[in-house]
Design an enzyme around this catalytic site. Structure first.
Site, short mmCIF file in Angstrom:
data_model
loop_
_atom_site.label_atom_id
_atom_site.label_comp_id
_atom_site.label_asym_id
_atom_site.label_seq_id
_atom_site.Cartn_x
_atom_site.Cartn_y
_atom_site.Cartn_z
N GLU A 166 0.83 -1.22 0.00
CA GLU A 166 0.00 0.00 0.00
C GLU A 166 0.86 1.26 0.00
O GLU A 166 0.50 2.26 -0.64
CB GLU A 166 -0.94 -0.01 1.21
CG GLU A 166 -1.91 -1.19 1.24
CD GLU A 166 -2.73 -1.33 -0.02
OE1 GLU A 166 -3.00 -0.30 -0.68
OE2 GLU A 166 -3.11 -2.46 -0.38
N HIS A 169 1.85 1.95 -3.52
CA HIS A 169 0.77 2.58 -4.28
C HIS A 169 0.77 4.09 -4.06
O HIS A 169 0.56 4.88 -4.99
CB HIS A 169 -0.59 2.02 -3.86
CG HIS A 169 -0.98 0.78 -4.59
ND1 HIS A 169 -0.83 0.64 -5.96
CD2 HIS A 169 -1.56 -0.38 -4.16
CE1 HIS A 169 -1.28 -0.54 -6.33
NE2 HIS A 169 -1.72 -1.18 -5.28
#
Length: 413
Positions: A166, A169
């Site tokens: 994450e 990202h």
């Protein structure tokens, strides 16, 4: 703009973000023009030729242009400042502190400190689903959200791998792209619903046509042939309007296809770069596979997640590569080891002496959730001791003691 590596991927994300925002306004104008066509026909019936409706709707679009632009900008502003609250309202995400989640908070903080990454907000969703996602449009808004099911089912190395995914990202600009795609789908979907309702209600943009057509209505009633031609023109205009609305809506939904699936491969690779542990990322993916469905979450929210089990027809419209493909990439390029897919727990079968059998016509009691359900074994242990379920560590033996019972999507095991 094709992305062949990390830096070109980040640059491509910035370019796509600008293009998608520009495309949002174009789609809104198309929707307004289609709505004006429908309003003209509903206001004046089938008494005008097709070219009149097209011209009148164009004038209506010019008059409505500032209002349409303002509406799109307002939607963007709302999404910019409140998209996190909207996502939290859908999923039930709540902010947590180090005191509330010391294990998770420390894992995320250590990753950020080791690579000089600003610490995003940390959120928890109370759900048995195994999933995680990142949100935010700028440094102050970035947040990483994980489910309690994921925390219970994954060990520290696997949770760290998910957090690294994450964070990647966020670093790569994927989060901004996904949020912008959600904004486009939302605003165009709103206009589509609004204008489809104009079939049963007179529209706002009929004023211009009223004056223009009334001055020449006597000429159009001179012959029955002209009337039939005019009626045919109205039908053609309605078909054009409906086609424009449908096309704009379809493009808004398919905009996610502009989001290259390579973003997931790069995020997996970024996680390995952060943690130096490809086996942990592979093991996390295998545990999460087909166990990430968030109840009540919209498709837009699921597209933000680490794994999206809602795949399209024959994967044509899938927003994520398959877990198999992602694992194979990690094995090939990162040297990881694949334990193989983890089977879902099977439901207990009902035998002749099963406790769920109806007795004297009475309603049978419900089936237990598993062979070691709390109702039948308060200690949460089977005949050979506690079991963590089939999605525990990839290196853990299939039998024998474990760290303790875990809570997965199917209850305690």
């Amino acid at each position: 703009m094709a992305a062949y590596g990390l830096y070109t991927h980040i640059a491509a994300n910035k370019t796509r973000s600008i293009l998608l925002l520009g495309g949002l306004f174009v789609l809104v104008y198309v929707m307004v023009y289609a709505g004006a066509l429908i309003a003209e026909v509903l206001t004046y019936g089938a008494g005008a030729p097709a070219d009149y409706y097209l011209t009148a709707a164009a004038h209506d679009l010019i008059k409505a242009f500032p209002f349409a632009t303002g509406g799109a900008l307002l939607w963007i502003a709302i999404a910019y400042f409140f998209h996190q609250k909207i996502v939290d309202a859908v999923t039930g995400g709540e902010d947590v502190t180090r005191q509330q989640q010391p294990r998770l908070y420390n894992l995320l903080e250590n990753l950020c400190i080791s690579r000089g990454i600003p610490m995003p907000k940390l959120k928890i969703v109370e759900s048995d689903a195994l999933n995680a996602y990142a949100t935010g449009l700028n440094q102050r808004q970035y947040a990483v959200t994980v489910t309690t099911g994921l925390l219970n089912a994954l060990n520290d190395q696997e949770v760290e791998a998910v957090l690294g995914h994450e964070l990647t990202h966020i670093r790569n600009g994927d989060v901004q792209m996904m949020v912008i795609a959600v904004i486009i789908a939302g605003v165009v979907g709103f206009f589509a619903e609004l204008f489809f309702r104009s079939f049963t209600n007179f529209g706002y943009y009929g004023g211009y046509g009223r004056g223009s057509w009334s001055s020449s209505s006597s000429e159009q009633s001179s012959s029955s042939d002209n009337k039939r031609s005019s009626a045919g023109g109205a039908i053609i205009v309605i078909i054009i309007a409906v086609a424009l609305i449908a096309l704009a809506w379809a493009l808004s939904q398919l905009v996610r296809l502009a989001l290259s699936r390579s973003r997931e491969y790069l995020a997996d690779a970024g996680s390995v770069e952060l943690t130096k542990n490809p086996d942990a990322m592979i093991s996390a993916l295998r545990k999460i596979e087909n166990r990430g469905e968030l109840p009540g979450a919209t498709s837009a929210v699921m597209e933000l997640c680490l794994d999206n089990p809602r795949q399209g027809f024959s994967d044509l419209f899938a927003t994520h590569p398959s877990v198999d493909a992602r694992v194979q990439a990690l094995v090939k390029f990162a040297g990881g080891r694949d334990p193989g897919p983890l089977a879902l727990p099977s439901a207990p079968t009902e035998g002749p002496d099963d406790q769920t059998r109806a007795v004297d016509g009475q309603t049978p009691p419900p089936l237990p959730k598993g062979p070691w359900n709390d109702a039948t074994d308060p200690a949460g242990a089977g005949p050979s001791g506690p079991s963590a379920g089939p999605w525990d560590s990839a290196t853990r033996p299939s039998s024998g003691p474990s760290a303790g019972p875990l809570t997965g999507p199917w209850g305690r095991h």
